[in-house]
Enzyme design. Structure first.
Site, PDB file in Angstrom:
ATOM      1  N   GLY A   1      35.312 -53.882 -20.887  1.00  0.00           N
ATOM      2  CA  GLY A   1      34.855 -54.140 -19.461  1.00  0.00           C
ATOM      3  C   GLY A   1      33.888 -53.634 -19.103  1.00  0.00           C
ATOM      4  O   GLY A   1      33.475 -53.089 -17.950  1.00  0.00           O
TER       5      GLY A   1
ATOM      6  N   HIS B   1      48.258 -48.470  -4.396  1.00  0.00           N
ATOM      7  CA  HIS B   1      47.727 -47.224  -3.751  1.00  0.00           C
ATOM      8  C   HIS B   1      48.684 -46.703  -2.570  1.00  0.00           C
ATOM      9  O   HIS B   1      49.027 -45.539  -2.644  1.00  0.00           O
ATOM     10  CB  HIS B   1      46.455 -47.251  -2.989  1.00  0.00           C
TER      11      HIS B   1
ATOM     12  N   GLY C   1      31.259 -54.501 -16.442  1.00  0.00           N
ATOM     13  CA  GLY C   1      31.667 -54.721 -14.988  1.00  0.00           C
ATOM     14  C   GLY C   1      31.254 -53.943 -13.997  1.00  0.00           C
ATOM     15  O   GLY C   1      30.755 -52.783 -14.167  1.00  0.00           O
TER      16      GLY C   1
ATOM     17  N   LYS D   1      30.135 -49.523 -14.089  1.00  0.00           N
ATOM     18  CA  LYS D   1      28.775 -49.254 -13.779  1.00  0.00           C
ATOM     19  C   LYS D   1      28.785 -48.292 -12.429  1.00  0.00           C
ATOM     20  O   LYS D   1      28.123 -47.194 -12.397  1.00  0.00           O
ATOM     21  CB  LYS D   1      28.146 -50.428 -13.197  1.00  0.00           C
TER      22      LYS D   1
HETATM   23  N1  LIG Z   1      35.510 -52.639  -9.030  1.00  0.00           N
HETATM   24  C1  LIG Z   1      36.416 -51.556  -8.590  1.00  0.00           C
HETATM   25  O1  LIG Z   1      36.101 -50.820  -7.599  1.00  0.00           O
HETATM   26  C2  LIG Z   1      37.822 -51.485  -9.188  1.00  0.00           C
HETATM   27  C3  LIG Z   1      38.623 -50.676  -8.472  1.00  0.00           C
HETATM   28  C4  LIG Z   1      40.149 -50.405  -8.842  1.00  0.00           C
HETATM   29  C5  LIG Z   1      40.419 -51.228  -9.977  1.00  0.00           C
HETATM   30  N2  LIG Z   1      39.550 -52.191 -10.473  1.00  0.00           N
HETATM   31  C6  LIG Z   1      39.840 -53.108 -11.509  1.00  0.00           C
HETATM   32  O2  LIG Z   1      39.326 -52.855 -12.555  1.00  0.00           O
HETATM   33  C7  LIG Z   1      39.321 -54.126 -13.370  1.00  0.00           C
HETATM   34  C8  LIG Z   1      37.743 -54.346 -13.704  1.00  0.00           C
HETATM   35  O3  LIG Z   1      37.117 -54.537 -12.436  1.00  0.00           O
HETATM   36  P1  LIG Z   1      35.720 -54.841 -12.207  1.00  0.00           P
HETATM   37  O4  LIG Z   1      35.347 -54.808 -10.716  1.00  0.00           O
HETATM   38  O5  LIG Z   1      34.686 -53.850 -13.115  1.00  0.00           O
HETATM   39  O6  LIG Z   1      35.355 -56.186 -12.724  1.00  0.00           O
HETATM   40  P2  LIG Z   1      34.267 -57.209 -13.030  1.00  0.00           P
HETATM   41  O7  LIG Z   1      33.051 -56.833 -12.564  1.00  0.00           O
HETATM   42  O8  LIG Z   1      34.593 -58.546 -13.053  1.00  0.00           O
HETATM   43  O9  LIG Z   1      34.272 -56.934 -14.592  1.00  0.00           O
HETATM   44  C9  LIG Z   1      35.174 -57.184 -15.319  1.00  0.00           C
HETATM   45  C10 LIG Z   1      34.793 -56.996 -16.908  1.00  0.00           C
HETATM   46  O10 LIG Z   1      35.852 -57.432 -17.663  1.00  0.00           O
HETATM   47  C11 LIG Z   1      35.219 -58.330 -18.603  1.00  0.00           C
HETATM   48  N3  LIG Z   1      36.143 -59.521 -18.604  1.00  0.00           N
HETATM   49  C12 LIG Z   1      36.326 -60.392 -17.440  1.00  0.00           C
HETATM   50  N4  LIG Z   1      37.315 -61.316 -17.694  1.00  0.00           N
HETATM   51  C13 LIG Z   1      37.410 -61.466 -19.058  1.00  0.00           C
HETATM   52  C14 LIG Z   1      38.040 -62.301 -20.119  1.00  0.00           C
HETATM   53  N5  LIG Z   1      38.647 -63.211 -19.564  1.00  0.00           N
HETATM   54  N6  LIG Z   1      38.098 -61.751 -21.317  1.00  0.00           N
HETATM   55  C15 LIG Z   1      37.204 -60.911 -21.609  1.00  0.00           C
HETATM   56  N7  LIG Z   1      36.338 -60.002 -20.765  1.00  0.00           N
HETATM   57  C16 LIG Z   1      36.623 -60.237 -19.513  1.00  0.00           C
HETATM   58  C17 LIG Z   1      33.941 -58.500 -18.001  1.00  0.00           C
HETATM   59  O11 LIG Z   1      32.836 -58.640 -19.309  1.00  0.00           O
HETATM   60  P3  LIG Z   1      31.663 -59.754 -19.756  1.00  0.00           P
HETATM   61  O12 LIG Z   1      31.895 -60.855 -18.773  1.00  0.00           O
HETATM   62  O13 LIG Z   1      30.722 -59.545 -19.892  1.00  0.00           O
HETATM   63  O14 LIG Z   1      32.623 -59.969 -21.141  1.00  0.00           O
HETATM   64  C18 LIG Z   1      33.352 -57.594 -17.333  1.00  0.00           C
HETATM   65  O15 LIG Z   1      32.970 -56.406 -18.330  1.00  0.00           O
HETATM   66  C19 LIG Z   1      39.979 -55.223 -12.786  1.00  0.00           C
HETATM   67  O16 LIG Z   1      41.278 -55.150 -13.323  1.00  0.00           O
HETATM   68  C20 LIG Z   1      40.015 -54.459 -11.287  1.00  0.00           C
HETATM   69  O17 LIG Z   1      40.975 -54.830 -10.579  1.00  0.00           O
HETATM   70  C21 LIG Z   1      38.267 -52.590 -10.059  1.00  0.00           C
END
Ligand SMILES: NC(=O)c1ccc[n+]([C@@H]2O[C@H](COP(=O)([O-])OP(=O)(O)OC[C@H]3O[C@@H](n4cnc5c(N)ncnc54)[C@H](OP(=O)(O)O)[C@@H]3O)[C@@H](O)[C@H]2O)c1
Length: 494
Positions: A15, A252, A18, A22
Site C-alpha cells: 500500500g 480507537h 497510499g 506518505k
Molecule cells: N490514511 C490514514 O490516515 C489512515 C489512518 C489509519 C488507518 N488507515 C488505514 O490504512 C489503510 C490504507 O489507508 P490509506 O489512507 O493509505 O489508503 P489509500 O490512500 O486509499 O491507499 C491504499 C493503498 O492500498 C493500495 N490498494 C487499494 N486498494 C487495493 C486493492 N483492491 N488491491 C490492491 N491494492 C490496493 C493502493 O495502491 P495502488 O492503488 O497504487 O495499487 C494504495 O497504495 C486503510 O485500511 C485505512 O483504513 C489509514
C-alpha cells in the site's frame, strides 16, 4: 528481538502509494533512521499496484512536505533504503498460481536478493497499509514468496480496520492464523502509539494516589472525546461506507476505554496487559436505543454558514445517511465499574481537533458546604489530554480568596509536551519501534478485536433504527449529544 537481529531486518510496506505511507509511515521510518534505530542495513521495500520507477515513487512521497525541517543531506541518505516494486495483490491476482506468477517471482527474487545483500537473514516486517479486503491475499502472497528454508523472524502488521464487522473479522483472523502465528501478528491501532495513551497505564498503576479511587465508589462518570475539525477530505470513498461507529468507536475509542478501565495486569508484559484490556469490551452492557446519538454535519442555509454539508463532499452520495458523529453512553458490567456511565463521542468537522479523557469524581462539595458556596460543577476531575497538547490535569477545589466561604475549582496541570516534546516519538514511530522490538503490548489482541466487533455490530443494529440528527460544521456537535448527559444533570467537560 535482540540487538543483532534488530540490525538485520527488512521492512516491506504494502500500500506504498497510499496516503498513510506518505503522511505517516515513511516520516516515522525517517525519524527512526535519524535516531539510528534503523540503518542502511534495513532496506525498506515499498509495494503497490501502480507501475512506476523507484525515482518516480520517491518523488511522489513528497518527503520535504511531510517531514518537518528535513535537510537534503538527510534525505539523500535515507532514500537509499527505499526500493519500490509494483505488484497486483487484488482479487485478480491468482494466489494458487503464485509460484508461476511473474509478478510474485520477481518480487520474491528482489526481496531475497536484498535480504542477501544486506544480510537480513530472513528477518522481515511486513506492514499492510491497504484496505482489509486485501489482507488475506497479501498474507498468502507473503507466505508464498518466502523461501522454504527461511529461518528469519517474521512479523506482519495489519492497519486498522481489522475486518468490516464481526463475521468478516473472524473469517480474516481464521485465515491469517493458518499462515502466521499470533506472536507474529501486529494489529495496529496507532492511537496506542501516542505518548499520553502509553502513559495511562503508568499513571494509573505506578501512582498509589489514583488507583485506590479508580472505581464506582468514587468516580461519577468517565468521558472520552475524539474531536476532529477535518471533514472526510479525499477519503470519502472509504468513509461513506464506514461511518464514525466503525471508523472510531470500534477501535480507537474502545482501546482508550480499555486502558482507562482495565484492572491491574499481573505485569507490564504484553500478554498480561492485552489480556486485561480485552476483558473490557467483553464486559460492556448492551446499551439502550436512547443511549446512542448518530449525527451528520450539515450546513444551515439560514445562518450564512458557507461550509459544506457532508452530503456535498466530493465522493459522497447526496442521499448518504452515514453518521459523521457518534455519542454513546456505555456501562461496564463488573464490580469496579457497575453503575458508572461512560460517555464517548467522536465526530468530523467539529469546532476543534483534540482527544481527551475526563475522569469525573463524585461531587461532595455541596454536601459539606452551605448552598450558594458550592458550584454544581466542582467535582474533582482528572483530564488526560492525548492530542494536540498532551498532558494530565487535576481539578480540585480551594476557597475563593476574600471574605466568606466560597468554593472555587482550580487546576494542577502537567504539560507533557512542554517537558518532553522534542524527544517524544510520534505515534507511528512508536508503532514501528515496538514491531522492531517484538513488543506486542500496544497492538490489539484478537480477543479485543473480536469482542469490540461483537459490541460494535450491536451498536450498528441499534443505529439502523435511529433517526440521524444534524450538527453544524464547526460546532461542538449535535444538541442530542448534550441531552445524553443532560438527562442525568451532567455535562460534557469541554
Ligand atoms: N490514511 C490514514 O490516515 C489512515 C489512518 C489509519 C488507518 N488507515 C488505514 O490504512 C489503510 C490504507 O489507508 P490509506 O489512507 O493509505 O489508503 P489509500 O490512500 O486509499 O491507499 C491504499 C493503498 O492500498 C493500495 N490498494 C487499494 N486498494 C487495493 C486493492 N483492491 N488491491 C490492491 N491494492 C490496493 C493502493 O495502491 P495502488 O492503488 O497504487 O495499487 C494504495 O497504495 C486503510 O485500511 C485505512 O483504513 C489509514
Amino acid at each position: 528481538m535482540d540487538n543483532d537481529i534488530k540490525k538485520e531486518l527488512m521492512i516491506v510496506i504494502f500500500g506504498a502509494t497510499g496516503d498513510l505511507t506518505k503522511r505517516k509511515l515513511i516520516p516515522a521510518l525517517f525519524q527512526l533512521y535519524k535516531k539510528n534505530n534503523i540503518s542502511t542495513k534495513n532496506p525498506i521495500v515499498c509495494i503497490s499496484r501502480s507501475d512506476m520507477s523507484n525515482d518516480n515513487f520517491i518523488s511522489r512521497l513528497d518527503m520535504k512536505k511531510y517531514i518537518p525541517k528535513v535537510t537534503k543531506d538527510d534525505l539523500d541518505d535515507f532514500i537509499k533504503l527505499i526500493k519500490y516494486h509494483s505488484l497486483d495483490f487484488s482479487e485478480n491476482c491468482n494466489i494458487d498460481k503464485c509460484e508461476s506468477c511473474d509478478n510474485c517471482k520477481t518480487l520474491a527474487m528482489a526481496i531475497n536478493t536484498l535480504d542477501k545483500n544486506n544480510q537480513c537473514h530472513g528477518n522481515r516486517i511486513f506492514y499492510l497499509a491497504t484496505p482489509p479486503s486485501t489482507f488475506e491475499n497479501i498474507s498468502r502472497i507473503i507466505r508464498k514468496t518466502l523461501p522454504e528454508n527461511c529461518k528469519g523472524q517474521m512479523k506482519i502488521a495489519f492497519e486498522k480496520p481489522f475486518g468490516f464487522d464481526l463475521e468478516s473479522s473472524r473469517k480474516l483472523n481464521k485465515s491469517i492464523s493458518t499462515i502466521f502465528n499470533e506472536d507474529e501478528i501486529y494489529r495496529v491501532d496507532h492511537y496506542m502509539g501516542k505518548a499520553l495513551v502509553q502513559d495511562i497505564l503508568l499513571f494509573r498503576f505506578s501512582n498509589l494516589l489514583y488507583e485506590q479511587v479508580w472505581n464506582n465508589k468514587f468516580i461519577d462518570n468517565i468521558q472520552i472525546t475524539i474531536s476532529e475539525s477535518m471533514g472526510v477530505e479525499y477519503r470519502a470513498g472509504y468513509y461513506d461506507k464506514t461511518g464514525a461507529i466503525k471508523d472510531m468507536l470500534q477501535n480507537h475509542l474502545m482501546q482508550l476505554l480499555s486502558l482507562v478501565a482495565m484492572d491491574e495486569p499481573q505485569s507490564f508484559n504484553a500478554v498480561h496487559v492485552r489480556r486485561e484490556m480485552s476483558k473490557i469490551p467483553t464486559s460492556l452492557k448492551l446499551p439502550h436505543k436512547n443511549d446512542l446519538v448518530i449525527s451528520q454535519y450539515k450546513r444551515y442555509l439560514d445562518n450564512k454558514n458557507t461550509d459544506t454539508s457532508y452530503i456535498e463532499e466530493y465522493g459522497v452520495s447526496n442521499k448518504s445517511k452515514t453518521e459523521t458523529f457518534v455519542a454513546l453512553k456505555m456501562e461496564i458490567d463488573n464490580n469496579r465499574w457497575r453503575g458508572v456511565p461512560i460517555y464517548v463521542r467522536t465526530g468530523k468537522r467539529l469546532k476543534s481537533t483534540f482527544a481527551e479523557m475526563n475522569i469525573v469524581f463524585k461531587d461532595v462539595s455541596c454536601k459539606l458546604f452551605p448552598k450558594g458556596t458550592c458550584y454544581n460543577n466542582s467535582s474533582n476531575t482528572i483530564t488526560i489530554r492525548i492530542q494536540p497538547d498532551t498532558g494530565i490535569a487535576l481539578s480540585f477545589n480551594i476557597k475563593k480568596p476574600g471574605p466568606g466561604l466560597e468554593i472555587m475549582p482550580v487546576k494542577m496541570d502537567f504539560c507533557h509536551h512542554c517537558l518532553f516534546n522534542l524527544n517524544t516519538p510520534k505515534a507511528y514511530e512508536a508503532v514501528f519501534q515496538a514491531i522492531i522490538n517484538g513488543d506486542q503490548t500496544i497492538f490489539t489482541s484478537w480477543d479485543s478485536v473480536e469482542s469490540s466487533w461483537k459490541y460494535t455490530d450491536h451498536i450498528l443494529d441499534i443505529a439502523k433504527n435511529k433517526d440521524l440528527s444534524y450538527y453544524g460544521p464547526g460546532s461542538t456537535g449535535p444538541k442530542e449529544a448534550c441531552d445524553l448527559l443532560g438527562a442525568s444533570g451532567r455535562k460534557w467537560i469541554n
